[in-house]
Design an enzyme around this catalytic site. Structure first.
Site: not given
Ligand code: GLC
Length: 527
Positions: A21, A23, A25, A29, A103, A204, A269, A329-330
């Site tokens: 971060d 700034n 908040d 970023d 992404d 994605d 993905e 991240h999933d």
């Molecule tokens: C992909 C992303 C996930 C998102 C999903 C819908 O699986 O990695 O984070 O929720 O697509 O966009």
């Protein structure tokens, strides 16, 4: 043939809200990312040494799905900065030889996107068939399709007495790729980012872009796949709403766009309905890379890892190049997943050697290099509707307030245990996880067989260990991994140990040895 940059590279995934971060908040970023590029690669062995970053979505979004619900494809979410900040990030990254991929979320928009607002306005709106609208009765959804987040994938819109499709949240309506105007619009989005210097895209849900034109009902899955919970027998098999044959033509269209620029790439993905068919997406006129999700879900178990590697090596022809990922991240971070019944830190080290030493491109998830664990998220601070906040917590830079992530009063998600696990503490410690990652990444630059070498599984290790060869005409490496908490005898050829996860081993100049320590990984150069 000479390898491409994305075959040689080590990628590093950044969840921009959680990296740094700038700034105060409480939200990470783009300027925060720029300020930490030297940590990622300053050209010296002090830095991690990665070659490319992937940024999770940075676009304006109501954040119903962590930014994967985009309301403007060509802007920057105000929490993260602006286009000038993006340009600075790209320029500073490129100055250090770091590529930047962004992404691309082409399957669906936010329901706040102007396209959808128009589309929903009336049955005759010019944008109506940009989405999948089916007129009908409120008690009869057009098919039995389920959202990947649970519940029906169709939502009834009383105003126009029609259903629309959302294979994720209802705030994420699916676009209609049978309409060529949609593909054209997405190509424009791609050109926008390529023109700004992006080196490519993580795409994605690429397998899901097109659905059955007859909207046939999905069957129930009969075959059981023990590694992937939602591939279990008895669950709905997304036969007609995902991984359709027509999707490949859409992907070829995307590829023509990136091929109009020099040296750009796409990593998909990719969730084909059977993992054997992942390679179908990796073709000279489709994707360069596709995520292979087996390791993201697999238990810490040599048999599971072996099965995933064999499946990949068997199903990928010479034209397809693998990727290896332990966390993203999933899903819960692997070090957290590995804590059931064992020393998760030692296990994470073995796994790190495995992804760095297999044939293919490794993707590292921010914080993995210091052994960051999932943070505890109290109910009242949850952000994600499907419970993925734990692995998205702020990067742990130091033992200072908010782990050095932010000077603000409160961070957007709670921090993990930064007193115990942080970059500053591990920076100068040769035994740290960070030092292991730095060594591994450097080794990929100095030991050509790790990147270019052929792969061959080796006998001579018990079933709960893995041993394999990486070989070029000039170099032969043997990689041996012990996934157990006990010593294991192996048939290791004599040679020079060039890496071990056990400090004591590195200290000895042993020329050959026969016993791997518990959770030990070694790389040996044989003559
Ligand atoms: C992909 C992303 C996930 C998102 C999903 C819908 O699986 O990695 O984070 O929720 O697509 O966009």
């Amino acid at each position: 043939m000479a390898l491409q940059w994305w075959q040689r590279a080590v990628f590093y995934q950044i969840y921009p809200r959680s990296f740094a971060d700038s700034n105060g908040d409480g939200i990470g970023d783009l300027d925060g990312v720029t300020a930490h590029l030297d940590y990622l690669n300053d050209g010296t062995p002090n830095s991690l040494g990665i070659d490319a970053i992937w940024l999770n979505p940075i676009n304006p979004s109501p954040l119903d799905d962590g930014g994967y619900d985009i309301s403007d494809y060509c802007g920057i979410h105000p929490d993260l900065g602006d286009l000038a900040a993006f340009d600075r990030l790209v320029a500073e990254a490129h100055r250090r030889g770091i590529r930047v991929i962004v992404d691309l979320v082409p399957n669906h928009t936010s329901n706040q996107h102007p396209w959808f607002i128009e589309s929903r306005a009336s049955r005759t709106n010019p944008k109506r068939d940009w989405y999948l609208w089916i007129p009908g009765r409120p008690d009869r959804p057009p098919s039995n399709w389920q959202s990947f987040f649970g519940g029906p994938a169709w939502k009834y819109d009383a105003a126009t007495r029609s259903w629309y499709l959302h294979t994720f949240l209802e705030q994420q309506p699916d676009l209609n790729y049978r309409n060529p105007a949609v593909a054209e619009a997405m190509h424009d989005v791609m050109r926008f980012w390529l023109d700004r210097g992006a080196d490519g895209f993580r795409v994605d849900v690429i397998h899901g872009l097109i659905k059955d034109d007859q909207l046939r009902d999905n069957p129930v899955r009969v075959e059981h796949d023990a590694d992937i919970p939602w591939y279990a027998a008895g669950t709905q098999d997304p036969l007609y709403c995902s991984d359709r044959p027509e999707v490949h033509e859409i992907i070829r269209g995307f590829r023509r766009v990136t091929d109009g620029y020099q040296d750009r790439m796409m990593v998909g993905e990719t969730w084909p309905r059977e993992q054997e068919r992942l390679a179908d997406y990796l073709r000279p006129d489709e994707l360069q890379l596709g995520f292979n999700f087996r390791f993201l879900l697999a238990r810490y178990d040599a048999r599971r890892f072996r099965a995933a590697i064999e499946l990949t090596e068997k199903s990928f022809g010479p034209g397809a190049w693998p990727t290896w990922t332990l966390s993203n991240h999933d899903f819960p971070r692997h070090i957290s997943r590995y804590s059931h019944g064992g020393d998760s830190e030692a296990r994470a080290r073995v796994a790190a050697v495995m992804i760095a030493a297999l044939r293919g491109t490794p993707f590292i998830y921010y914080g993995e290099e210091i052994g960051m664990r999932d943070a505890e998220i109290p109910v009242e601070r949850r952000r994600d509707p499907v419970g993925r906040d734990g692995c998205r917590s702020p990067m742990q830079w130091s033992g200072a307030r908010n782990g050095g992530f932010s000077t603000g009063a409160k961070t957007w998600l709670p921090c993990g245990d930064f007193k115990a696990v942080n970059v500053a503490r591990q920076m100068k410690d040769p035994r740290s996880m960070l030092s292991l990652y730095r060594r591994l990444i450097r080794l990929r630059k100095t030991a050509p067989a790790l990147v270019e070498g052929s792969y061959r599984a080796l006998d001579g290790a018990p079933e709960d260990c893995l041993m394999f060869h990486r070989e070029t005409p000039a170099q032969r490496l043997v990689v041996a991994l012990n996934f157990t908490a006990e010593p294991r005898k192996i048939d290791l050829p004599a040679g020079k140990i060039i890496l071990s996860t056990i400090a004591a081993r590195r200290a000895k100049s042993a020329k050959s040895f026969r016993t791997l320590a518990p959770n030990e990984a070694v790389i040996v150069e044989t003559s």
